[in-house]
Write a protein that holds these residues in place. Structure first.
Motif, PDB file in Angstrom:
ATOM      1  N   UNK A  21       1.573   2.165  21.778  1.00  0.00           N
ATOM      2  CA  UNK A  21       1.590   1.666  20.411  1.00  0.00           C
ATOM      3  C   UNK A  21       2.368   2.540  19.438  1.00  0.00           C
ATOM      4  N   UNK A  22       3.450   3.099  19.872  1.00  0.00           N
ATOM      5  CA  UNK A  22       4.262   3.883  18.943  1.00  0.00           C
ATOM      6  C   UNK A  22       5.103   2.925  18.108  1.00  0.00           C
ATOM      7  N   UNK A  23       5.510   3.407  16.987  1.00  0.00           N
ATOM      8  CA  UNK A  23       6.302   2.568  16.105  1.00  0.00           C
ATOM      9  C   UNK A  23       7.774   2.607  16.484  1.00  0.00           C
ATOM     10  N   UNK A  24       8.491   3.505  15.870  1.00  0.00           N
ATOM     11  CA  UNK A  24       9.926   3.594  16.121  1.00  0.00           C
ATOM     12  C   UNK A  24      10.158   4.199  17.497  1.00  0.00           C
ATOM     13  N   UNK A  25      10.597   3.342  18.371  1.00  0.00           N
ATOM     14  CA  UNK A  25      10.733   3.739  19.764  1.00  0.00           C
ATOM     15  C   UNK A  25      11.651   4.945  19.943  1.00  0.00           C
ATOM     16  N   UNK A  26      12.849   4.812  19.401  1.00  0.00           N
ATOM     17  CA  UNK A  26      13.864   5.821  19.690  1.00  0.00           C
ATOM     18  C   UNK A  26      13.502   7.163  19.075  1.00  0.00           C
ATOM     19  N   UNK A  27      13.118   7.111  17.843  1.00  0.00           N
ATOM     20  CA  UNK A  27      12.781   8.368  17.166  1.00  0.00           C
ATOM     21  C   UNK A  27      11.613   9.059  17.851  1.00  0.00           C
ATOM     22  N   UNK A  28      10.605   8.284  18.165  1.00  0.00           N
ATOM     23  CA  UNK A  28       9.445   8.840  18.851  1.00  0.00           C
ATOM     24  C   UNK A  28       9.850   9.471  20.179  1.00  0.00           C
ATOM     25  N   UNK A  29      10.668   8.730  20.920  1.00  0.00           N
ATOM     26  CA  UNK A  29      11.105   9.242  22.208  1.00  0.00           C
ATOM     27  C   UNK A  29      11.831  10.563  22.064  1.00  0.00           C
ATOM     28  N   UNK A  30      12.661  10.666  21.059  1.00  0.00           N
ATOM     29  CA  UNK A  30      13.426  11.899  20.890  1.00  0.00           C
ATOM     30  C   UNK A  30      12.523  13.058  20.472  1.00  0.00           C
ATOM     31  N   UNK A  31      11.564  12.766  19.602  1.00  0.00           N
ATOM     32  CA  UNK A  31      10.681  13.864  19.189  1.00  0.00           C
ATOM     33  C   UNK A  31       9.845  14.351  20.356  1.00  0.00           C
ATOM     34  N   UNK A  32       9.326  13.391  21.136  1.00  0.00           N
ATOM     35  CA  UNK A  32       8.557  13.779  22.316  1.00  0.00           C
ATOM     36  C   UNK A  32       9.399  14.633  23.242  1.00  0.00           C
ATOM     37  N   UNK A  33      10.619  14.219  23.416  1.00  0.00           N
ATOM     38  CA  UNK A  33      11.487  14.937  24.346  1.00  0.00           C
ATOM     39  C   UNK A  33      11.720  16.363  23.861  1.00  0.00           C
ATOM     40  N   UNK A  34      11.899  16.516  22.576  1.00  0.00           N
ATOM     41  CA  UNK A  34      12.087  17.862  22.020  1.00  0.00           C
ATOM     42  C   UNK A  34      10.913  18.760  22.405  1.00  0.00           C
ATOM     43  N   UNK A  35       9.733  18.252  22.181  1.00  0.00           N
ATOM     44  CA  UNK A  35       8.550  19.070  22.429  1.00  0.00           C
ATOM     45  C   UNK A  35       8.376  19.358  23.923  1.00  0.00           C
ATOM     46  N   UNK A  36       8.566  18.321  24.725  1.00  0.00           N
ATOM     47  CA  UNK A  36       8.387  18.498  26.161  1.00  0.00           C
ATOM     48  C   UNK A  36       9.387  19.509  26.707  1.00  0.00           C
ATOM     49  N   UNK A  37      10.604  19.379  26.250  1.00  0.00           N
ATOM     50  CA  UNK A  37      11.619  20.321  26.732  1.00  0.00           C
ATOM     51  C   UNK A  37      11.266  21.743  26.315  1.00  0.00           C
ATOM     52  N   UNK A  38      10.731  21.891  25.135  1.00  0.00           N
ATOM     53  CA  UNK A  38      10.332  23.226  24.679  1.00  0.00           C
ATOM     54  C   UNK A  38       9.277  23.807  25.607  1.00  0.00           C
ATOM     55  N   UNK A  39       8.294  22.983  25.951  1.00  0.00           N
ATOM     56  CA  UNK A  39       7.248  23.451  26.863  1.00  0.00           C
ATOM     57  C   UNK A  39       7.866  23.889  28.187  1.00  0.00           C
ATOM     58  N   UNK A  40       8.704  23.013  28.714  1.00  0.00           N
ATOM     59  CA  UNK A  40       9.301  23.314  30.021  1.00  0.00           C
ATOM     60  C   UNK A  40      10.157  24.576  29.953  1.00  0.00           C
ATOM     61  N   UNK A  41      10.927  24.677  28.910  1.00  0.00           N
ATOM     62  CA  UNK A  41      11.838  25.816  28.811  1.00  0.00           C
ATOM     63  C   UNK A  41      11.065  27.108  28.568  1.00  0.00           C
TER      64      UNK A  41
END
Lengths: 201, 201
Positions: free
Chosen positions: A175-195
Motif C-alpha cells: 500500500x505505498x503511494x508513489x511507487x517510484x519514489x518509494x522504491x528509490x528511498x527504500x533502495x537507498x536505505x537498503x544499500x546503506x545497510x548492505x554497504x
DNA sequence: CTGGAATGTTAACGACGTCAACATGAGGAA
DNA sequence: TTCCTCATGTTGACGTCGTTAACATTCCAG
C-alpha cells in the motif's frame, strides 16, 4: 508510388517496438503478428530477420543488458572516485532502470536462464557482472571493503541490488503511494545497510 | 463400469500437476490442453473449476506463498531464539525454496504484480512480508538491529533474500559447478554481510 | 425416486507461431 | 542501359492454443 514494399529498417523497428511495448503488454502481450501489424508489415515478415520469436526477444534482452551496463558505468563515473560511492551510484542506476522498466528487467533474466540462450546474450549478462565485480574488487584492493572471495561478494552485491530493482511489486502490495519514489528511498536505505556490512570491520 | 466420468478430485490434480511441471516447462510450457490430457480428462474440463488459465496459475502462486511462509516459519522456529539467528534461518529457508523451485518462485511474483491478481494471492504475499517484518521488528525491539523504519528495513531484507533466491541463473552463467551448493554458500556469505550491516552500530 | 446441480465431453471459433511458395525490388555484371 | 540474383516482403496454409456454447453424465437433496 508504392512507397514501401521494402520497409527500410524493419529489424530495428521491430526491436524498438518490442522494447517499448514490453512494459505495457499484459503477459507476453506482444505477439509476432501484432508487432508486425504495428510496424506496418505483414506477419511473417519478421522471419526474414529473426529465426523465431524467441530470437527476437533474446536480442531485446541482449540490448537491454548493454544499456544497463552503460547506465551503471555512467553512474559509477559520475560519483566521487571512492569505492563505496561508486558502487552505491552504479547500484542506484541499476535500481532506477529496474523501476523504470520492470518487465524488461524480468525478461532479461528469464531469457538468460533459458538453456537456449544465445552466446551474445550470455556474454552481455556476464559483462554486467564483470563490471560489478571490478567495482567490488577495487574496494577490496583499496582496503575499504571486507576481504574475501571477490566473486562471492560480488554475487551478494548483485543479489542485493537486483532484489531492490525487482521487488517493488511488493511496494504496491504494501500500500505505498508513489511507487517510484518509494522504491528509490527504500533502495537507498537498503544499500546503506548492505554497504555498512561490506565495509571492512 | 465407466470407472471415471467424474474424476474425483480434478481440481487438486490439476493444481498438483501444474505446480510440478512448472519447473520442467520450457517457457509457459504447460497449456490447458496438455494439463488436462496429463490428468486424464478432456480439455475444457478444467473450466468447471477455474475461470481461466490465469486463475489456475494464480491459485498455484497463492498456495506457493503459503508453502513458503510455512517454510520460513519452520526455519525461524528451528533456530536459536535470538533475532539474528532467526532472521538468518528463515532467510536461508527462503533461498532454499528459490533454488529448488526457481520458476515457481518467479511465477509467484509475476502473478502478484499483475493488476488482476486476486485478493487471496495478494493476501498470501502480504502475509509472507508481514512475517518477515515481525522478525525485523523483534530484532529492533531487542536492540540488536539498527533503529529506523521497520517497514523499510524489512523491504531491504526481503530484497536481499529475494535476490539471493532469484539470481542463481547467474551462477550458471558464471561457470559454477554445483548449482545448488554454490547458491547456498553464496547466500550464507551475502546474508552475513547484510546482517552485519543490519546490526546496531 | 426424481429432478436439478455439479461435473465432464464434443464441436467450434478466432488468435497465435511458423513454414512453404510466391512476389517485389535493389544493386551489381554484361 | 539490361538482366540476373538475392534480400526482403506477402499470401496462404497447418497445427496448437485458450475459450465458449451445447450437450451428456453422474451425484445428491427433496
Amino acid at each position: 508510388m508504392s512507397s514501401s514494399y521494402h520497409h527500410g529498417d524493419l529489424k530495428a523497428a521491430l526491436l524498438a517496438y518490442a522494447r517499448e511495448q514490453m512494459e505495457h503488454a499484459g503477459f507476453d502481450g506482444l505477439s509476432m503478428r501484432e508487432m508486425a501489424k504495428a510496424v506496418g508489415v505483414s506477419h511473417t515478415a519478421a522471419y526474414r530477420h529473426f529465426a523465431d520469436k524467441q530470437a527476437l526477444l533474446d536480442v531485446v534482452a541482449t540490448d537491454s543488458f548493454s544499456e544497463l551496463l552503460e547506465l551503471t558505468r555512467q553512474g559509477a563515473a559520475s560519483a566521487p572516485a571512492e569505492p563505496r560511492s561508486r558502487l552505491h551510484a552504479s547500484g542506484m542506476a541499476y535500481v532506477r532502470f529496474g523501476l523504470g522498466a520492470p518487465r524488461r528487467l524480468a525478461h532479461m533474466f528469464s531469457a538468460m536462464d533459458a538453456p537456449q540462450a544465445s552466446a551474445s546474450l550470455r556474454a552481455a549478462g556476464f559483462g554486467l557482472f564483470a563490471f560489478l565485480e571490478g567495482l567490488v574488487g577495487a574496494g577490496q584492493v583499496a582496503g575499504v571493503f571486507r576481504a574475501g572471495d571477490t566473486h562471492q561478494l560480488s554475487r551478494a552485491c548483485w543479489a542485493m541490488v537486483h532484489g531492490l530493482a525487482t521487488l517493488p511489486s511488493l511496494a504496491r502490495l504494501a500500500h505505498s503511494g508513489t511507487e517510484l519514489e518509494t522504491g528509490l528511498r527504500s533502495a537507498e536505505e537498503a544499500l546503506a545497510v548492505f554497504l555498512d556490512g561490506l565495509a571492512r570491520m
